[in-house]
Design an enzyme around this catalytic site. Structure first.
Site, PDB file in Angstrom:
ATOM      1  N   HIS A  23       0.840  -1.210   0.000  1.00 36.64           N
ATOM      2  CA  HIS A  23       0.000   0.000   0.000  1.00 36.64           C
ATOM      3  C   HIS A  23       0.874   1.259   0.000  1.00 36.64           C
ATOM      4  O   HIS A  23       0.575   2.231  -0.703  1.00 36.64           O
ATOM      5  CB  HIS A  23      -0.872   0.056   1.268  1.00 36.64           C
ATOM      6  N   LYS A  47     -16.090  -7.143   4.874  1.00 37.35           N
ATOM      7  CA  LYS A  47     -15.075  -8.055   5.405  1.00 37.35           C
ATOM      8  C   LYS A  47     -15.032  -7.901   6.922  1.00 37.35           C
ATOM      9  O   LYS A  47     -15.258  -6.811   7.443  1.00 37.35           O
ATOM     10  CB  LYS A  47     -13.696  -7.680   4.865  1.00 37.35           C
ATOM     11  N   ARG A  93      -1.758  -5.598  -8.902  1.00 35.64           N
ATOM     12  CA  ARG A  93      -0.681  -6.585  -8.740  1.00 35.64           C
ATOM     13  C   ARG A  93      -0.829  -7.597  -9.873  1.00 35.64           C
ATOM     14  O   ARG A  93      -0.547  -7.311 -11.014  1.00 35.64           O
ATOM     15  CB  ARG A  93      -0.787  -7.256  -7.359  1.00 35.64           C
ATOM     16  N   SER A 131      -2.870  -7.850   2.672  1.00 34.77           N
ATOM     17  CA  SER A 131      -3.124  -7.834   4.113  1.00 34.77           C
ATOM     18  C   SER A 131      -3.497  -9.221   4.627  1.00 34.77           C
ATOM     19  O   SER A 131      -3.137  -9.597   5.749  1.00 34.77           O
ATOM     20  CB  SER A 131      -4.236  -6.846   4.442  1.00 34.77           C
TER      21      SER A 131
HETATM   22  O1  PNS Z   1      -8.606  -2.669  -1.109  1.00 33.29           O
HETATM   23  P1  PNS Z   1      -9.998  -3.134  -0.795  1.00 33.29           P
HETATM   24  O2  PNS Z   1     -10.133  -3.574   0.607  1.00 33.29           O
HETATM   25  O3  PNS Z   1     -10.427  -4.162  -1.773  1.00 33.29           O
HETATM   26  O4  PNS Z   1     -10.938  -1.834  -0.978  1.00 33.29           O
HETATM   27  C1  PNS Z   1     -12.254  -1.915  -1.437  1.00 33.29           C
HETATM   28  C2  PNS Z   1     -12.900  -0.522  -1.492  1.00 33.29           C
HETATM   29  C3  PNS Z   1     -12.913   0.125  -0.115  1.00 33.29           C
HETATM   30  C4  PNS Z   1     -12.138   0.364  -2.445  1.00 33.29           C
HETATM   31  C5  PNS Z   1     -14.337  -0.713  -2.043  1.00 33.29           C
HETATM   32  O5  PNS Z   1     -14.962  -1.744  -1.343  1.00 33.29           O
HETATM   33  C6  PNS Z   1     -15.213   0.540  -1.965  1.00 33.29           C
HETATM   34  O6  PNS Z   1     -14.942   1.529  -2.600  1.00 33.29           O
HETATM   35  N1  PNS Z   1     -16.253   0.470  -1.128  1.00 33.29           N
HETATM   36  C7  PNS Z   1     -17.188   1.573  -0.921  1.00 33.29           C
HETATM   37  C8  PNS Z   1     -18.551   1.248  -1.500  1.00 33.29           C
HETATM   38  C9  PNS Z   1     -18.689   1.712  -2.925  1.00 33.29           C
HETATM   39  O7  PNS Z   1     -18.431   2.856  -3.264  1.00 33.29           O
HETATM   40  N2  PNS Z   1     -19.132   0.795  -3.816  1.00 33.29           N
HETATM   41  C10 PNS Z   1     -19.334   1.094  -5.218  1.00 33.29           C
HETATM   42  C11 PNS Z   1     -18.104   0.837  -6.045  1.00 33.29           C
HETATM   43  S1  PNS Z   1     -17.676  -0.866  -6.077  1.00 33.29           S
END
Ligand code: PNS
Length: 161
Positions: A23, A47, A93, A131
């Site tokens: 990150h 999660k 990645r 993570s």
């Molecule tokens: O790195 P991660 O944990 O996969 O992050 C996921 C994240 C936080 C970027 C994603 O779940 C998110 O943006 N959640 C907020 C809800 C949202 O906006 N959803 C619509 C787009 S998918």
């Protein structure tokens, strides 16, 4: 205002449970591209998190002093609007990331067409790092050096003591 003189604010969203060197590499790359990078920690993640949102934020601040970091819940695009940010940064990645990232980028673009998702490649050293892997290693008391910053290593050791 001409686009080139506009303040380019980007948001780097994620669960960060916990933050890793992968990150941090993405954040540093983002800082080279944008005027400001805000790290946005998802609060109401589907999660189950090992660390509370406050601890996740604290670990990011300790690992990257001076970084702007906030929690958010609900839609990412609403957070972008509140911050006057037009860009989302995501790290890529392996090819296996692509489907999920593509879906999210398309969803965000249709919700807020003025925004752009910018993908940066993860450093080759962090290609395999995430993570979940870090937590698995910590649980089994394996070495965490080179994977996470010192404050994160300490927090993980304490959790699995
Ligand atoms: O790195 P991660 O944990 O996969 O992050 C996921 C994240 C936080 C970027 C994603 O779940 C998110 O943006 N959640 C907020 C809800 C949202 O906006 N959803 C619509 C787009 S998918």
């Amino acid at each position: 205002m001409p686009a080139e003189t506009k303040n380019k604010i980007a948001v780097y969203p994620g669960t960060f449970d916990p933050i890793t060197f992968g990150h941090i590499d993405v954040i540093r790359r983002g800082q080279k591209i944008f005027d400001k990078v805000i790290v946005a920690v998802l609060e109401n993640s589907r999660k189950t998190c090992l660390f509370s949102v406050d601890v996740r934020i604290d670990l990011i601040r300790k690992s990257l002093p001076g970084i702007e970091v906030e929690s958010f819940s609900g839609l990412l695009v609403d957070f972008l609007k509140r911050k006057n940010a037009l860009f989302v940064i995501r790290g890529l990645r392996a090819v296996s990331d692509f489907d999920y990232e593509f879906q999210m980028a398309i969803a965000n673009k249709s919700l807020a067409p003025e925004t752009e998702t910018v993908f940066v490649m993860t450093d080759k050293e962090h290609f395999y790092l995430n993570s979940t892997l870090v937590k698995e290693l910590a649980k089994n008391r394996a070495a965490l050096k080179d994977l996470v910053p010192e404050p994160v290593e300490q927090a993980l050791r304490k959790k699995f003591d």
